[in-house]
Scaffold this motif. Structure first.
Motif, PDB file in Angstrom:
ATOM      1  N   ARG A 247      -0.611   3.540  -3.795  1.00 16.88           N
ATOM      2  CA  ARG A 247      -0.491   3.537  -2.335  1.00 16.88           C
ATOM      3  C   ARG A 247       0.942   3.233  -1.919  1.00 16.88           C
ATOM      4  O   ARG A 247       1.485   3.848  -0.994  1.00 16.88           O
TER       5      ARG A 247
ATOM      6  N   GLU B 218      -3.383   0.298  -5.878  1.00 17.98           N
ATOM      7  CA  GLU B 218      -2.500  -0.292  -4.865  1.00 17.98           C
ATOM      8  C   GLU B 218      -1.058   0.141  -5.097  1.00 17.98           C
ATOM      9  O   GLU B 218      -0.313   0.402  -4.146  1.00 17.98           O
TER      10      GLU B 218
ATOM     11  N   ARG C 254      -5.572  -2.679  -8.902  1.00 18.16           N
ATOM     12  CA  ARG C 254      -4.156  -2.973  -8.688  1.00 18.16           C
ATOM     13  C   ARG C 254      -3.313  -1.724  -8.925  1.00 18.16           C
ATOM     14  O   ARG C 254      -2.310  -1.493  -8.231  1.00 18.16           O
TER      15      ARG C 254
END
Length: 355
Positions: free
Chosen positions: A11, A8, A5
Motif C-alpha cells: 500500500r 501494508e 504487514r
C-alpha cells in the motif's frame, strides 16, 4: 514479516507517486503561498486566488490535513498552515529543490526503469528527450533538467563540502588533482579551503570542459593556482600528484569501472600520496537507510543505467584491492542531519602503498 504487514508495504508503494504529486501540486498552484501570512482561507477563497475550482482545492487539501501540514476548521471552513508553517525558509527551499528535481528528472524517466536495467542505459532520456547518453550529458542540452538538477546539487554541495574539507588533510604546497572536476568549481573550493604557499590544484576532466573551467578560474581569481588537464579517467590519470580528490563520482559506476578509476588514481599518486573520496553511502544496517529508497531508481533508471552508492565498508575493501591503505572512513551522523535527508555522505581517505 506477516502477510498482512507485507500488504501494508505494498500500500505504501502504491500511494507513493500520488502522495508526492498531491503535495507538489499544492505548491505549484500557489496554495501554500496563499495561506502564508493569512489567518486562513476557505476553498472558495483559495480557488479564486490560484484560479482553480474550489472542489479541486478541497480534494487536494485532504492529504495535507491528514498529514498535519495544514489544519481545517469545520465551523469556518478555513484552511491554515500547520506543519508547513513551522518550517524555516531555508528548510522549505531545500526540500522544494529536491522535490522539483524528483518531478523533472525522475518521475517520467522512472517509468522506463525496467528497460533501463535491461539495456544498461537510461531509456527514459531517449524516449522523452531523444537523448542518447546519460543524465549528466543531457543537462547541457535540456534547460528543464539542468535547472532542477543543478539547483538541488548546488544545495547539496553547499551543505557537504565544508564537512568534507574539514575531514581531510592537504599538506602545505601539495599538488592536488580534482578528478572528474567538471568545470573547476571543485578545484576552486579545494584551493580556498586548503590555501597554502605553493598549493596547486588541477581539474581533470574531458577536454571540452577546459574553456568554461578556465573562465571560472579567472572569475574567482585563482588562475595562478588552479589549472586544467584534459583526459579520460578510464584511460589514464595524470601522474605526479600528492593528493587526489574524488567527489560525487564513484557512485555513478559499477564495481569494474570503480576499480579502473581507483587503479588509475593509484598510478597517478606519488608514493605515500593520499586519495580522498566523498559521496553518498548506504548505511551498514540497510534497514536504517533512506538512500536505498531513492538511489537505485535514480541511478539505474534516470541518470546512468548503472551505478549506485555502496556501504563504506565496501568502498574500503575496493580501495584495499586497488593497492591503498585506508586511513579514514567516516559517514555523516544522521542525528546531525536535517530530518528530511535522504542520504548520509561518506568520506574515505587512503594512502598509496609503496609497491
Amino acid at each position: 514479516m506477516t502477510g498482512e504487514r507485507t500488504l501494508e508495504r505494498f500500500r505504501d508503494y502504491l500511494v507513493g507517486p500520488a502522495r508526492f504529486m498531491n503535495v507538489m501540486s499544492c505548491f505549484e498552484l500557489g496554495i501554500v503561498d496563499a495561506l502564508r501570512g493569512s489567518g486562513g482561507r476557505t476553498a472558495d477563497e483559495l480557488g479564486n486566488q490560484v484560479d482553480a475550482a474550489p472542489e479541486a482545492i478541497e480534494q487536494l487539501m485532504q492529504l495535507l490535513v491528514k498529514d498535519d501540514l495544514v489544519t481545517y476548521d469545520e465551523e469556518s471552513g478555513r484552511y491554515a498552515l500547520a506543519g508547513l508553517g513551522a518550517l524555516a525558509d531555508d528548510d522549505l527551499h531545500r526540500v522544494l529543490a529536491i522535490m522539483k528535481m524528483v518531478k523533472t528528472v525522475m518521475l517520467r524517466q522512472s517509468f522506463h526503469l525496467t528497460e533501463s536495467v535491461r539495456r544498461r542505459r537510461p531509456v527514459g532520456l531517449e524516449t522523452i528527450y531523444g537523448y542518447q547518453g546519460n543524465l549528466y550529458g543531457a543537462l547541457a542540452e535540456h534547460d528543464d533538467l539542468r535547472r532542477s538538477w543543478s539547483t538541488m546539487m548546488d544545495a547539496v554541495t553547499a551543505h557537504i563540502d565544508p564537512w568534507f574539507f574539514d575531514n581531510i588533510d592537504v599538506a602545505t604546497g601539495a599538488r592536488v588533482l580534482d578528478l572528474a572536476g567538471n568545470t573547476g568549481l571543485g578545484a576552486i573550493l579545494a584551493y580556498r579551503a586548503k590555501e597554502s604557499r605553493g598549493l596547486r590544484v588541477a581539474t581533470f576532466d574531458l577536454p571540452e570542459k577546459e574553456a568554461e573551467c578556465l573562465r571560472n578560474f579567472k572569475a574567482h581569481d585563482v588562475e595562478e593556482h588552479c589549472t586544467f588537464i584534459g583526459g579520460d579517467v578510464f584511460r589514464e590519470v595524470p601522474q605526479g600528484f600528492d593528493v587526489v580528490l574524488i567527489k560525487h563520482f564513484l557512485d555513478m559506476f559499477d564495481k569494474p569501472q570503480v576499480m579502473q578509476i581507483l587503479r588509475n588514481t593509484h598510478q597517478a599518486l606519488n608514493v605515500g600520496g593520499q586519495v580522498n573520496i566523498l559521496g553518498p553511502v548506504y548505511s551498514e544496517d540497510i534497514k536504517s537507510s533512506s538512500a536505498v529508497d531513492f538511489f537505485p531508481t535514480y541511478f539505474l533508471g534516470c541518470s546512468m543505467g548503472q551505478g549506485g552508492p555502496q556501504k563504506l565498508s565496501t568502498y574500503a575493501r575496493w580501495l584495499e584491492e586497488a593497492g591503498f591503505t585506508v586511513t579514514k572512513a567516516v559517514a555523516q551522523d544522521p542525528a546531525e542531519m536535517p530530518a528530511d535527508a535522504l542520504v548520509a555522505h561518506g568520506i574515505l581517505c587512503a594512502t598509496k602503498n609503496d609497491r
